[in-house]
Design an enzyme around this catalytic site. Structure first.
Site, mmCIF file in Angstrom:
data_model
loop_
_atom_site.group_PDB
_atom_site.id
_atom_site.type_symbol
_atom_site.label_atom_id
_atom_site.label_comp_id
_atom_site.label_asym_id
_atom_site.label_seq_id
_atom_site.Cartn_x
_atom_site.Cartn_y
_atom_site.Cartn_z
ATOM 1 N N GLY A 20 0.835 -1.211 0.000
ATOM 2 C CA GLY A 20 0.000 0.000 0.000
ATOM 3 C C GLY A 20 0.863 1.251 0.000
ATOM 4 C CD1 TRP B 52 -1.782 1.621 -5.737
ATOM 5 C CD2 TRP B 52 -1.973 3.429 -4.463
ATOM 6 N NE1 TRP B 52 -2.811 2.377 -6.236
ATOM 7 C CE2 TRP B 52 -2.951 3.494 -5.473
ATOM 8 C CE3 TRP B 52 -1.907 4.479 -3.534
ATOM 9 C CZ2 TRP B 52 -3.854 4.552 -5.586
ATOM 10 C CZ3 TRP B 52 -2.797 5.533 -3.647
ATOM 11 C CH2 TRP B 52 -3.757 5.567 -4.661
ATOM 12 C CG HIS B 53 0.447 6.189 -1.099
ATOM 13 N ND1 HIS B 53 0.073 5.014 -0.497
ATOM 14 C CD2 HIS B 53 -0.585 7.054 -0.893
ATOM 15 C CE1 HIS B 53 -1.121 5.158 0.050
ATOM 16 N NE2 HIS B 53 -1.544 6.376 -0.177
ATOM 17 N N GLY B 54 3.892 5.688 -4.206
ATOM 18 C CA GLY B 54 4.993 6.250 -4.970
ATOM 19 C C GLY B 54 6.220 5.380 -4.891
ATOM 20 C CG PHE C 292 0.144 9.176 -4.780
ATOM 21 C CD1 PHE C 292 1.499 9.457 -4.876
ATOM 22 C CD2 PHE C 292 -0.554 9.711 -3.740
ATOM 23 C CE1 PHE C 292 2.125 10.245 -3.909
ATOM 24 C CE2 PHE C 292 0.064 10.489 -2.768
ATOM 25 C CZ PHE C 292 1.393 10.761 -2.866
#
Lengths: 512, 347
Positions: free
Chosen positions: A362, A365-367, A512
């Site tokens: 997770g 996933w943001h970066g 993102f």
């Protein structure tokens, strides 16, 4: 594509056309997030361009018959996305076609192995695109560093590549469709236009919420009506969402960006602390503001988009926080990752492992940056430790009203620590902030500006969010369009006019 | 609607009594009742560098009568807002401006405002000042530029709502709310044991509206300015010439055509500003500007006070302690240039 070898120097791997764009992948945390894409501009909700876009789309939408409504919305969605860079429409179209075909094939295939292979195709295509556009350089650099540690020195290989806006959102959305069909929870959609609209529906295309097919698709394939309640709620959501983004988040961002400026070695402990509080407000208002506008726009079209935030800073535990923050992502991760890993079905240690893996992915996933990985590890650790203490050991949390508020305060600060990791430009900056807060803290009157901004905008946020929560209560719902609602809206409008920030900024989650 | 109207009339009532002599609306009010002898325009360097009382004192002594000056220099203003404001003053307050001299800022040998009509007309954070005295023909011209749609829509909105005091004065209102809030916050922090950390840099700066004088802001400004002097930044310099196409030079010609005297005044600049302007590109720009000024008989007033980088706490603005000396030197240079006879008093 060409490969330039220049003696012993770095090999720079460049590609023509679509990849030769210039901005490298990643969330640029060193400066204010500006739209520095060289081609077009994102149709931000808080711009006149979007206002003009909506002025064209909505009247046409209301005039059109159901089938034409969907065609119109699909065309509008592609214009919305293509305004940023029309070339990336090919990516979204590719994903759409693949998942449309795969979804239909899975539904008509009974052989388990064939179904699995089809699902694999969808996952490889979607995650492959995400991997190339978002993570290639990150993993290439990491791999090279590992080789370096093993004594093998190689030339760096990187793509000069731009991150397509919203790729993480629509990739997850379209994957959920295929996985749900594979799990026999969903029937595939027949009409390609309907499916393409599900993938590209413009209000939530570039920054979510990550809609589930079983919620959004039925609304797309059936005729819609717009009732008065939806118009009032939609207008409120759009207004409040824009207020949160443009007035609160963008004004606070000025102070937060200064404190996190990489050359800032002189900030006092109080500035660091209030900059973290400020970022907690900024990121919430930025992201939930976008979600609210998306939901509001949906309501004006008779489409109910899922709620993405529910007063997350009122959470008393990490579990509760993730039930309130970015709900569409956390439920996606729970349903398609955590559960697939085994969830809590295989004992204590496997549960901890699954929690940790889910949150690390997770975070990623943001970066594509180590600080996001670290943030994921931190969130996973919080969930695991909380589970150990309050589920496995059976400890009781503080009870009563006061106890709940203490829990909220503790949880808010734990969340803020996470935001420091999330926002910091480097691990060194995290250390620097912590050092100044914990070892040389003084309440510096020179930094009263930041303190004032946090208290002023945070105060407005708290007041209105609590009021809206009450208004959401069906017993007081008439307050939405009553005199109090109208007066509140006007006061907010006046505050918005006065505090409209000098510069329009992109939504943080566009990265993102 | 009622709440909005109440807010609008409250702001109007408050604004009616207010005369801000550092803005064009304020200057319009002042010029309606008295003559103006000197007007300074420019950036925050002029806003903070000119001690108006000292200037008036020096020029009054020289001219043998009380002179009235205005310092309309503002941070984040630019050529177009000044052009429109000066044109409005010259046209609507012609009698009060008879015999007036308008100064435009020079920094490190070049005009501070370098933009042409094809460039952005205003700083993004300060759009309102461009519409205050914009005329329909200006709006049409603006709409024909290459500005993005959003900026055009923004300016159109501001133009058609400029009669609303609530909207046109929102930045002043924002500052006012912020200052009051800041004062309350300081009191609150003091009660909680807050203290001022050393703030030597900020304390040396002159008072300029919106100029950051807190230590953090000052240091930040220094960092940003250092970044501008990098070799890359210098290599990317583009020519500013021909100057006759710039808005500031158009403003100077516009005033001369209306019979108003014009001069360029040099503000002291730190070494980095000179470094930036010592490249070949900038040398040619300077030569072009000086030729233009000479060709149009526009004097350039330079005050030769010795400064070091220590006199610029944020590497941009002259220290508060040197303002008076600079202003006197500028006045002396101006008087010397004007000749022995002084200027004719206005009618």
């Amino acid at each position: 594509m060409s490969v330039n070898h220049s003696g012993g120097r770095a090999v720079e791997w460049r590609r023509d056309g679509i990849l030769e764009i210039g901005r490298t992948v990643g969330y640029n945390r060193h400066s204010t997030l500006q739209n520095d894409h060289p081609r077009g501009t994102t149709l931000l909700f808080n711009t006149w361009t979007f206002f003009a876009f909506a002025l064209v789309v909505f009247p046409l939408y209301y005039k059109a018959s159901f089938r034409w409504q969907n065609r119109l919305l699909l065309a509008a969605s592609y214009v919305f996305y293509g305004a940023w860079d029309y070339r990336f429409l090919s990516l979204i179209l590719f994903s759409t076609v693949v998942d449309y075909i795969v979804g239909r094939r899975i539904a008509t295939t009974e052989v388990a192995s064939a179904r699995r292979r089809l699902l694999l195709v969808s996952c490889v295509v979607n995650l492959g695109l995400l991997g190339v556009f978002k993570y290639f350089n990150f993993f290439a650099d990491g791999f090279q560093s590992m080789l370096g540690m093993a004594g093998i020195h190689t030339s760096p290989v990187s793509l000069s590549i731009v991150l397509p806006v919203g790729i993480s959102f629509y990739t997850f959305q379209t994957m959920s469709y295929t996985i749900d069909i594979y799990r026999r929870k969903l029937e595939p959609v027949r009409n390609f236009t309907d499916f393409a609209l599900f993938v590209a529906y413009f209000p939530q295309l570039v920054a979510g919420p990550i809609e589930r097919a079983k919620n959004l698709l039925p609304q797309i394939v059936s005729p819609r009506t717009v009732c008065r309640r939806q118009i009032i709620e939609g207008a409120w959501l759009i207004g409040w969402g824009l207020f949160k983004k443009a007035i609160i988040a963008d004004n606070i961002a000025i102070f937060v960006d200064e404190a996190f400026f990489p050359g800032n070695h002189w900030a006092s402990g109080s500035l660091c602390l209030f900059a973290i509080y400020g970022f907690a407000i900024q990121i919430y208002c930025d992201f939930s503001g976008y979600s609210d506008v998306a939901r509001g726009l949906g309501k004006l079209m008779g489409i109910e988009i899922m709620q993405n935030f529910n007063l997350p800073y009122m959470a008393t535990s990490p579990q509760e926080f993730w039930r309130r923050w970015h709900i569409s992502l956390s439920t996606w991760l729970r349903d398609y990752l955590y559960v697939s890993l085994g969830g809590n079905r295989h004992g204590r240690w496997m549960t901890y492992r699954n929690l940790m893996l889910t949150m690390v992915l997770g975070g990623l996933w943001h970066g594509a940056a180590w600080t996001f990985v670290l943030w994921g590890v931190y969130q996973g650790a919080l969930l695991a430790v909380h589970r150990y203490l309050f589920v496995d050991l059976g400890l009781a949390g503080p009870g009563g009203k006061a106890g709940r508020w203490i829990s909220r305060l503790v949880m808010f600060h734990l969340t803020c620590f996470g935001w420091l990791i999330f926002r910091a430009g480097s691990v060194a900056q995290i250390g620097s902030f912590l050092r100044r807060i914990f070892t040389s803290f003084i309440l510096d009157l020179n930094e009263a500006r930041t303190v004032f901004a946090v208290l002023f905008f945070g105060g407005i946020l708290a007041l209105v969010e609590m009021w809206i929560r009450n208004v959401d209560d069906p017993r007081v719902r008439p307050g939405w369009n009553g005199p109090i609602g109208a007066a509140a809206a006007t006061i907010l409008l006046i505050v918005a006019l006065i505090f409209w920030p000098p510069q329009i900024k992109e939504f943080i989650y566009f990265q993102f | 609607m009622i709440v909005f109207l109440v807010a609008e009339f409250t702001v109007r009532a408050l604004d009616a009594r207010r005369v801000d002599p550092t803005t064009y609306p304020g200057a319009m009010k002042i010029a309606a009742r008295e003559s103006i002898d000197f007007i300074f325009t420019g950036t925050s360097r002029t806003a903070g560098g000119i001690a108006l009382s000292v200037w008036d004192e020096e020029l009054s002594r020289h001219e043998g009568r009380a002179v009235r000056s205005l310092n309309l220099a503002q941070p984040y203003s630019g050529g177009a807002p000044n052009y429109f404001g000066l044109r409005e003053l010259a046209d609507r307050r012609a009698r009060s401006l008879a015999g007036c001299t308008v100064f435009f800022e020079l920094s490190a040998g070049l005009p501070a405002f370098t933009r042409k009509w094809d460039d952005p007309w205003y700083f993004e954070g300060n759009a309102q000042i461009v519409v205050d005295y914009m005329r329909p023909a200006d709006l049409a011209r603006f709409l024909s530029t290459d500005e993005p749609f959003d900026r055009k829509a923004d300016i159109v909105f501001r133009y058609f709502t400029r009669t609303s005091r609530l909207l046109s004065l929102r930045r002043s209102l924002q500052r006012s709310v912020s200052w009051r809030g800041l004062a309350i916050t300081r009191r609150l922090l003091t009660a909680l044991g807050g203290e001022y950390r050393e703030n030597l840099l900020g304390a040396k700066l002159p008072p300029i509206r919106v100029l950051r004088t807190d230590e953090h802001g000052v240091r930040l400004q220094r960092e940003r300015i250092r970044a501008r002097t990098s070799r890359d930044a210098l290599a990317r310099q583009k020519p500013l010439r021909p100057w006759k196409e710039t808005i500031v030079c158009a403003a100077a010609i516009m005033l001369k055509e209306r019979g108003i005297a014009v001069a360029f005044h040099e503000v002291p600049a730190p070494s980095f500003a000179w470094t930036v302007n010592e490249t070949e590109t900038r040398r040619l720009d300077r030569a072009d500007f000086e030729a233009w000024a000479k060709g149009n008989d526009i004097p350039i007033i330079r005050s030769h006070i010795a400064v070091t980088d220590d006199d610029f706490p944020d590497l941009s603005h002259l220290a508060r302690s040197r303002r008076e000396e600079y202003t006197r030197a500028l006045a002396a240079d101006f008087v010397a240039r004007e000749g022995k006879g002084g200027r004719e008093p206005p009618d």
